[in-house]
Scaffold this motif. Structure first.
Motif, PDB file in Angstrom:
ATOM      1  N   PHE A 148       0.822  -1.215   0.000  1.00  0.00           N
ATOM      2  CA  PHE A 148       0.000   0.000   0.000  1.00  0.00           C
ATOM      3  C   PHE A 148       0.858   1.267   0.000  1.00  0.00           C
ATOM      4  O   PHE A 148       0.513   2.257  -0.653  1.00  0.00           O
ATOM      5  N   ASP A 149       1.973   1.229   0.699  1.00  0.00           N
ATOM      6  CA  ASP A 149       2.855   2.392   0.737  1.00  0.00           C
ATOM      7  C   ASP A 149       3.584   2.618  -0.584  1.00  0.00           C
ATOM      8  O   ASP A 149       4.111   3.708  -0.823  1.00  0.00           O
ATOM      9  N   SER A 150       3.640   1.606  -1.434  1.00  0.00           N
ATOM     10  CA  SER A 150       4.427   1.690  -2.671  1.00  0.00           C
ATOM     11  C   SER A 150       3.596   2.004  -3.914  1.00  0.00           C
ATOM     12  O   SER A 150       4.166   2.230  -4.983  1.00  0.00           O
ATOM     13  N   ILE A 151       2.277   1.996  -3.804  1.00  0.00           N
ATOM     14  CA  ILE A 151       1.435   2.246  -4.976  1.00  0.00           C
ATOM     15  C   ILE A 151       1.675   3.658  -5.504  1.00  0.00           C
ATOM     16  O   ILE A 151       1.567   4.642  -4.771  1.00  0.00           O
ATOM     17  N   ASP A 152       2.021   3.753  -6.782  1.00  0.00           N
ATOM     18  CA  ASP A 152       2.346   5.021  -7.428  1.00  0.00           C
ATOM     19  C   ASP A 152       1.060   5.674  -7.950  1.00  0.00           C
ATOM     20  O   ASP A 152       0.313   5.066  -8.710  1.00  0.00           O
ATOM     21  N   HIS A 153       0.810   6.909  -7.542  1.00  0.00           N
ATOM     22  CA  HIS A 153      -0.437   7.585  -7.916  1.00  0.00           C
ATOM     23  C   HIS A 153      -0.579   7.757  -9.426  1.00  0.00           C
ATOM     24  O   HIS A 153      -1.661   7.581  -9.985  1.00  0.00           O
ATOM     25  N   LYS A 154       0.514   8.100 -10.094  1.00  0.00           N
ATOM     26  CA  LYS A 154       0.464   8.321 -11.545  1.00  0.00           C
ATOM     27  C   LYS A 154       0.160   7.022 -12.279  1.00  0.00           C
ATOM     28  O   LYS A 154      -0.653   6.986 -13.204  1.00  0.00           O
ATOM     29  N   VAL A 155       0.823   5.943 -11.873  1.00  0.00           N
ATOM     30  CA  VAL A 155       0.575   4.639 -12.487  1.00  0.00           C
ATOM     31  C   VAL A 155      -0.863   4.210 -12.242  1.00  0.00           C
ATOM     32  O   VAL A 155      -1.551   3.728 -13.152  1.00  0.00           O
ATOM     33  N   LEU A 156      -1.344   4.389 -11.016  1.00  0.00           N
ATOM     34  CA  LEU A 156      -2.719   4.023 -10.669  1.00  0.00           C
ATOM     35  C   LEU A 156      -3.716   4.791 -11.525  1.00  0.00           C
ATOM     36  O   LEU A 156      -4.650   4.202 -12.091  1.00  0.00           O
ATOM     37  N   PHE A 157      -3.537   6.104 -11.645  1.00  0.00           N
ATOM     38  CA  PHE A 157      -4.469   6.912 -12.433  1.00  0.00           C
ATOM     39  C   PHE A 157      -4.446   6.497 -13.905  1.00  0.00           C
ATOM     40  O   PHE A 157      -5.484   6.440 -14.561  1.00  0.00           O
ATOM     41  N   ASP A 158      -3.268   6.168 -14.413  1.00  0.00           N
ATOM     42  CA  ASP A 158      -3.148   5.721 -15.797  1.00  0.00           C
ATOM     43  C   ASP A 158      -3.911   4.419 -16.013  1.00  0.00           C
ATOM     44  O   ASP A 158      -4.615   4.243 -17.020  1.00  0.00           O
ATOM     45  N   LEU A 159      -3.806   3.491 -15.061  1.00  0.00           N
ATOM     46  CA  LEU A 159      -4.518   2.214 -15.167  1.00  0.00           C
ATOM     47  C   LEU A 159      -6.033   2.427 -15.164  1.00  0.00           C
ATOM     48  O   LEU A 159      -6.766   1.776 -15.910  1.00  0.00           O
ATOM     49  N   ILE A 160      -6.501   3.334 -14.321  1.00  0.00           N
ATOM     50  CA  ILE A 160      -7.940   3.612 -14.247  1.00  0.00           C
ATOM     51  C   ILE A 160      -8.433   4.291 -15.526  1.00  0.00           C
ATOM     52  O   ILE A 160      -9.490   3.946 -16.065  1.00  0.00           O
ATOM     53  N   SER A 161      -7.651   5.246 -16.024  1.00  0.00           N
ATOM     54  CA  SER A 161      -8.085   6.014 -17.191  1.00  0.00           C
ATOM     55  C   SER A 161      -8.082   5.193 -18.475  1.00  0.00           C
ATOM     56  O   SER A 161      -8.619   5.620 -19.496  1.00  0.00           O
ATOM     57  N   ARG A 162      -7.507   4.003 -18.441  1.00  0.00           N
ATOM     58  CA  ARG A 162      -7.591   3.119 -19.607  1.00  0.00           C
ATOM     59  C   ARG A 162      -8.999   2.571 -19.793  1.00  0.00           C
ATOM     60  O   ARG A 162      -9.359   2.108 -20.871  1.00  0.00           O
ATOM     61  N   LYS A 163      -9.797   2.576 -18.707  1.00  0.00           N
ATOM     62  CA  LYS A 163     -11.172   2.077 -18.817  1.00  0.00           C
ATOM     63  C   LYS A 163     -12.222   3.175 -18.636  1.00  0.00           C
ATOM     64  O   LYS A 163     -13.360   3.016 -19.056  1.00  0.00           O
ATOM     65  N   ILE A 164     -11.843   4.264 -17.988  1.00  0.00           N
ATOM     66  CA  ILE A 164     -12.783   5.358 -17.735  1.00  0.00           C
ATOM     67  C   ILE A 164     -12.357   6.574 -18.557  1.00  0.00           C
ATOM     68  O   ILE A 164     -11.202   7.013 -18.473  1.00  0.00           O
ATOM     69  N   LYS A 165     -13.300   7.133 -19.337  1.00  0.00           N
ATOM     70  CA  LYS A 165     -12.971   8.318 -20.132  1.00  0.00           C
ATOM     71  C   LYS A 165     -13.792   9.547 -19.735  1.00  0.00           C
ATOM     72  O   LYS A 165     -13.529  10.643 -20.233  1.00  0.00           O
ATOM     73  N   ASP A 166     -14.760   9.368 -18.854  1.00  0.00           N
ATOM     74  CA  ASP A 166     -15.570  10.490 -18.392  1.00  0.00           C
ATOM     75  C   ASP A 166     -14.668  11.456 -17.621  1.00  0.00           C
ATOM     76  O   ASP A 166     -14.123  11.119 -16.564  1.00  0.00           O
ATOM     77  N   ARG A 167     -14.524  12.683 -18.141  1.00  0.00           N
ATOM     78  CA  ARG A 167     -13.577  13.634 -17.558  1.00  0.00           C
ATOM     79  C   ARG A 167     -13.934  14.033 -16.126  1.00  0.00           C
ATOM     80  O   ARG A 167     -13.050  14.221 -15.286  1.00  0.00           O
ATOM     81  N   LYS A 168     -15.205  14.187 -15.852  1.00  0.00           N
ATOM     82  CA  LYS A 168     -15.615  14.591 -14.509  1.00  0.00           C
ATOM     83  C   LYS A 168     -15.385  13.469 -13.495  1.00  0.00           C
ATOM     84  O   LYS A 168     -15.010  13.724 -12.344  1.00  0.00           O
ATOM     85  N   VAL A 169     -15.622  12.231 -13.917  1.00  0.00           N
ATOM     86  CA  VAL A 169     -15.339  11.096 -13.034  1.00  0.00           C
ATOM     87  C   VAL A 169     -13.835  10.990 -12.794  1.00  0.00           C
ATOM     88  O   VAL A 169     -13.390  10.752 -11.663  1.00  0.00           O
TER      89      VAL A 169
END
Length: 354
Positions: A148-169
């Motif tokens: 949990f301490d090692s999860i990279d925020h940028k990598v995480l957001f990139d992984l999520i944005s591969r499936k979600i494209k709604d800008r407000k979400v």
């Protein structure tokens, strides 16, 4: 550094209005109050429930939402960990988000990932592992160092944005991720709904890599604990090396002292049990912790620092955990099921035995 493979996948939009709908926020508030109905924060919010939910709706729609301050505290069992609890209204927003996007990701998860998923959980993972133990000779058991301490925020957001494209979400997700901690855009707190969900997303690519690229039939993951079983020990050594390389792309490392390959007949410590091909036991360390907890409860009860009902629920919960092992005789010997006061009196004087 190994690169995380990009797969073509459907991206979902038009989600934000569903997320901020009053119906979804009301459902989220019901989920957020489970187990917390009698807390002051819950009661105060529910006094003007409609007004509070409409305020949340307004803040989200206008882009005004800002997360509150997390309450942090230490727990010491099974090991020392820092737990972070979000304010009540923030928990509602996290539930509202997960209500909408969790089904999108869950449909793409492999069958054998078991943490924080409907119809899964610890005991289902243990049952599955027991079945796998009877089909393979060796097990590769792995744990990720400071996950949990090692999860990279940028990598995480990139992984999520591969499936979600709604800008407000995506705006809301970025806000939540950035509130989850830590220095230099790294780390998410334990004990948080969004953290648990994001932790599953973060390793989903690894799950597919192990199952589909490495062709590992017998594989199970629960958060950052995972096992691979096979008849070929040398294959497992190769699998371990390739997983280590994959994890580098996620800026993660395997725990140097908690990864090993051994025969399943030796027994595997997994999710609180010692699991063998033909049976399983509650781990000795769990029994010792239970003994210490009972002694503590007895003292607290004497000074009215805890209710008998709360102690009873704790004992029943532990007994349910132990019942998933070959522990009938042990539970009978303990006397669980008798009067709670009598049990405390009897068991707090007994040494821990398996």
């Amino acid at each position: 550094m190994a690169q995380i493979p990009r797969q073509k996948m459907k991206r979902y939009g038009n989600l934000f209005e569903k997320l901020i709908s009053f119906e979804n926020l009301l459902l989220a508030s019901k989920k957020a109050q489970k187990g917390k109905r009698f807390k002051d924060s819950t009661g105060n919010f529910n006094l003007e429930l409609e007004k509070e939910l409409l305020l949340i709706q307004h803040e989200l729609r206008q882009g005004l939402y800002k997360p509150g301050t997390y309450k942090r505290f230490l727990i010491f069992e099974p090991k020392k960990r820092l737990i972070s609890a979000a304010p009540y209204r923030d928990r509602i927003i996290q539930h509202a988000l997960c209500n909408i996007i969790e089904p999108i990701f869950d449909n793409a998860f492999i069958y054998d990932t078991y943490s924080c998923r409907k119809g899964k959980g610890t005991h289902a993972a243990v049952e599955r592992f027991s079945a796998f133990c009877r089909k393979a000779r060796y097990v590769l058991k792995c744990d990720i160092s400071s996950y949990f301490d090692s999860i990279d925020h940028k990598v995480l957001f990139d992984l999520i944005s591969r499936k979600i494209k709604d800008r407000k979400v995506l705006w809301l997700i970025r806000i939540i991720i950035s509130s989850l901690n830590r220095a230099e855009g790294k780390g998410i707190p334990i004990g948080n709904l969004a953290s648990q969900f994001f932790a599953n997303i973060y390793l989903d690519g690894m799950d597919h890599f192990i199952k589909e690229k490495l062709k590992c039939r017998y594989y199970i993951r629960y958060t950052d604990d995972f096992v691979v079983l096979d008849d070929n020990k040398e294959k497992l050594h190769g699998v371990k090396k390739k997983i280590e390389e994959y994890l580098l792309g996620l800026r993660l490392n395997m725990h140097p002292d908690k990864c090993a390959i051994f025969k399943v007949e030796q027994g595997t410590d997994f999710l609180g049990y010692k699991i063998f091909p033909g049976h399983r036991l509650v781990r000795k360390s769990n029994i010792k912790r239970f003994t210490r907890r009972i002694k503590k409860y007895r003292k607290e009860l004497l000074y009215d620092k805890i209710s008998l009902a709360k102690i009873t629920r704790s004992i029943e919960s532990w007994a349910a955990h132990a019942a998933h092992a070959n522990s009938f005789g042990f539970l009978k010997k303990l006397g669980i099921g008798q009067n709670t006061r009598q049990f405390l009196e009897q068991y707090s004087r007994q040494p821990a035995r398996c």
